[in-house]
Design a protein around this motif. Structure first.
Motif, short mmCIF file in Angstrom:
data_model
loop_
_atom_site.label_atom_id
_atom_site.label_comp_id
_atom_site.label_asym_id
_atom_site.label_seq_id
_atom_site.Cartn_x
_atom_site.Cartn_y
_atom_site.Cartn_z
N TRP A 1 8.63 17.12 1.50
CA TRP A 1 8.02 16.74 2.77
C TRP A 1 6.70 16.02 2.53
N ASN A 2 5.87 16.57 1.66
CA ASN A 2 4.57 15.95 1.41
C ASN A 2 4.76 14.56 0.82
N ILE A 3 4.07 13.58 1.40
CA ILE A 3 4.36 12.19 1.07
C ILE A 3 3.88 11.82 -0.34
N VAL A 4 2.83 12.47 -0.82
CA VAL A 4 2.35 12.20 -2.18
C VAL A 4 3.35 12.74 -3.20
N LYS A 5 3.84 13.95 -2.93
CA LYS A 5 4.87 14.52 -3.82
C LYS A 5 6.16 13.71 -3.74
N ALA A 6 6.52 13.31 -2.53
CA ALA A 6 7.73 12.50 -2.36
C ALA A 6 7.62 11.22 -3.16
N ALA A 7 6.45 10.59 -3.12
CA ALA A 7 6.25 9.32 -3.84
C ALA A 7 6.41 9.53 -5.34
N ARG A 8 5.85 10.60 -5.85
CA ARG A 8 5.96 10.84 -7.29
C ARG A 8 7.43 11.03 -7.69
N ALA A 9 8.16 11.80 -6.87
CA ALA A 9 9.57 12.05 -7.18
C ALA A 9 10.39 10.77 -7.10
N VAL A 10 10.12 9.93 -6.13
CA VAL A 10 10.88 8.68 -5.99
C VAL A 10 10.57 7.74 -7.14
N ARG A 11 9.30 7.66 -7.50
CA ARG A 11 8.94 6.75 -8.60
C ARG A 11 9.56 7.23 -9.92
N ALA A 12 9.76 8.53 -10.05
CA ALA A 12 10.40 9.05 -11.27
C ALA A 12 11.86 8.60 -11.37
N LEU A 13 12.43 8.14 -10.25
CA LEU A 13 13.82 7.67 -10.28
C LEU A 13 13.93 6.24 -10.83
N GLY A 14 12.81 5.58 -11.00
CA GLY A 14 12.88 4.23 -11.56
C GLY A 14 11.82 3.26 -11.07
N PRO A 15 11.66 3.09 -9.74
CA PRO A 15 10.75 2.05 -9.27
C PRO A 15 9.30 2.34 -9.68
N GLN A 16 8.67 1.36 -10.33
CA GLN A 16 7.29 1.53 -10.74
C GLN A 16 6.38 1.64 -9.51
N THR A 17 6.78 0.91 -8.48
CA THR A 17 5.98 0.87 -7.26
C THR A 17 6.83 1.28 -6.07
N LEU A 18 6.26 2.14 -5.23
CA LEU A 18 6.94 2.56 -4.01
C LEU A 18 6.07 2.16 -2.82
N VAL A 19 6.67 1.43 -1.89
CA VAL A 19 5.95 1.03 -0.68
C VAL A 19 6.61 1.76 0.49
N ILE A 20 5.83 2.60 1.16
CA ILE A 20 6.34 3.40 2.27
C ILE A 20 5.86 2.81 3.59
N LYS A 21 6.83 2.37 4.39
CA LYS A 21 6.51 1.76 5.68
C LYS A 21 6.46 2.85 6.74
N LYS A 22 5.36 2.88 7.50
CA LYS A 22 5.21 3.91 8.53
C LYS A 22 5.10 3.30 9.93
N ARG B 1 20.90 6.18 -7.05
CA ARG B 1 20.03 6.47 -8.19
C ARG B 1 20.27 5.50 -9.34
N GLU B 2 21.52 5.17 -9.55
CA GLU B 2 21.87 4.21 -10.60
C GLU B 2 21.20 2.85 -10.31
N THR B 3 21.23 2.46 -9.05
CA THR B 3 20.59 1.19 -8.67
C THR B 3 19.07 1.26 -8.85
N LEU B 4 18.49 2.38 -8.44
CA LEU B 4 17.03 2.50 -8.46
C LEU B 4 16.46 2.39 -9.87
N ARG B 5 17.28 2.73 -10.87
CA ARG B 5 16.82 2.60 -12.26
C ARG B 5 16.55 1.14 -12.63
N LYS B 6 17.12 0.22 -11.86
CA LYS B 6 16.98 -1.21 -12.18
C LYS B 6 16.01 -1.94 -11.25
N VAL B 7 15.26 -1.16 -10.47
CA VAL B 7 14.43 -1.75 -9.42
C VAL B 7 12.95 -1.61 -9.77
#
Lengths: 302, 302
Positions: B181-202, B158-164
């Protein structure tokens, strides 16, 4: 430009991680018809029992859905009961009571025989051919099937597929039907069986279409709340064929728009139990989400 | 506009249903660097052992990949051995010999410290921060991670993600990191940790990107022959950041093109073992497949 839709009209009892719905309206022909009726008139052929009353019929009333072909028989309506796992990707069939659907013999009323498009829900491939024998030169024949028929009646299914323009199945079915794991190879093998166009539904991963003019990929619309996936595939089919039948000029460009329209309708379907969301849906909402699909997938050339 | 790439350079022994490759070149930084070097110069920081010779280095020579940061230590090079199931979607790690990689401490040579972009391969998040501490104001910081660090060092991560700026992970990692579980909710939560952009590889199901200006979905390129998926994610990252760093103007349109470029490079990677296909690849082939991606996904408005 009416569409003939043949399939099941049923009661569903569904349990998801978010709730439970008891004996609500379901069945492939129900989802298909309501979705397609946003675009063209639908001639519905299905069978229900004495327990299917005016309350259920309300879903079809006030829409361009003709009910002359909705046969009523003594007995109970087809009842399916299923339960979804937490990820909504796998479901368990708890109970299937075929009831009056067990001996369903689709009879096509005379006015339906000149329908422009035909949707064959995933019934016995022998019955699917009997439907085609009763109609006159439809412009588009779209067919669904399922693992049960692929395994149990492979020769009958192949005979039906020779008379089909567009086959709509999921990725597991495409693999089972072709015996190929790779989806591109599977598509080539399935198309060699007859259908000029193959549309492979991948649920939350979208849709792949393989046709005369190459392939097309569309994502599923990313939703924050997926409530109940039941009926999404049939709703996709309704949006797809409904749009296509109403679009006029056929061809690759119309097929692509039809895939996106099917995906658009399906994305609404899963927002609530049964047909609940489809029944409150409006054409402006559909068009707005179609435009959001464009925004979702658009990128520029380099 | 050079990119600093920090990660592993390794030997891979890979078994797929189609064959076996013994001690071939692998590692996140290898795939990343070769892919990115089609667009911008790459400054490579990794560690290898005495068994890593000129034969392996040939993959990087003749490209705009600087090797001053490729540290050579006494001992053996990181060796990963894996086996893929028939569907290529699941793999089993047969053996991991970290060797000299076990005590990897990335040291950034002085000329690398002004790199325009930084790619942090999925090493210990503490080391990822140490890399960032050694560089001066990079324009774009892209980070990868893995389930191991999500589970073992959540606070450090989490400390690292603040700088990403941009986090590239797969769907399972996004779910594990967010607890959603829901990928839209997951994306919002992950972006709140720092990264402006989240790219999810499937993987074979493509990529979802969530950013300031909404979301973007791209399919994977449907291939008839997928030979070996090893390195596809890192190759995606190389094509993505390489294109982005070279694209000039940042923003949503460039990010979308970068996702498609990453997917394009990854689609070549899986056509052969190791970096074999990337090493024969030409820019006209890349541009031609990018255009095929456009044809694959294009549809008109209604």
């Amino acid at each position: 430009m009416a569409i003939l839709a043949v399939g099941s009209v049923a009661f569903d009892t569904v349990e998801t991680p978010f709730g439970r719905a008891e004996r609500v309206l379901g069945g492939s022909a129900s989802f298909f018809s309501v979705a397609a009726s946003f675009f063209v008139p639908v001639n519905l052929v299905a069978v229900v029992g004495g327990d299917f009353g005016e309350e259920q019929l309300r879903a079809f009333r006030g829409r361009t859905i003709d009910l002359e072909g909705l046969e009523r028989k003594d007995g109970a309506t087809f009842h399916w009961q299923g339960k979804y796992s937490y990820d909504l990707n796998s479901r368990e069939t708890v109970r299937t009571d075929l009831n009056v659907f067990e001996h369903f013999k689709p009879r096509i009323p005379a006015p339906y025989r000149t329908s422009d498009g035909v949707f064959l829900g995933n019934i016995d491939p022998v019955l699917q051919r009997e439907v085609l024998a009763q109609v006159e030169k439809p412009r588009i024949v779209v067919c669904d099937t399922m693992n049960f028929w692929i395994a149990r009646k492979p020769e009958e299914l192949r005979e039906t597929l020779r008379k089909v323009d567009i086959l709509l199945i999921n990725d597991a079915e495409a693999r089972e039907l072709s015996g190929e794991w790779n989806i591109v190879k599977a598509a080539r093998a399935v198309r060699a069986l007859g259908p000029q166009t193959l549309v492979i539904k991948k649920g939350e991963h979208g849709v792949l279409m393989f046709g005369e003019e190459g392939s097309f990929a569309a994502p599923a619309f990313p939703l924050e709340e997926v409530f109940d996936p039941t009926g999404a595939g049939d709703t996709f089919a309704g949006g797809f064929l409904g749009y296509l039948a109403g679009a006029g000029a056929p061809g690759d460009a119309a097929l692509r728009r039809a895939v996106v329209m099917g995906s658009t309708l399906a994305s609404f379907c899963v927002e609530a139990f049964s047909l609940d969301r489809l029944l409150t849906l409006t054409r402006p909402e559909i068009d707005e989400r179609y435009r959001r699909f464009q925004k979702l997938t658009h990128f520029e050339q380099i």
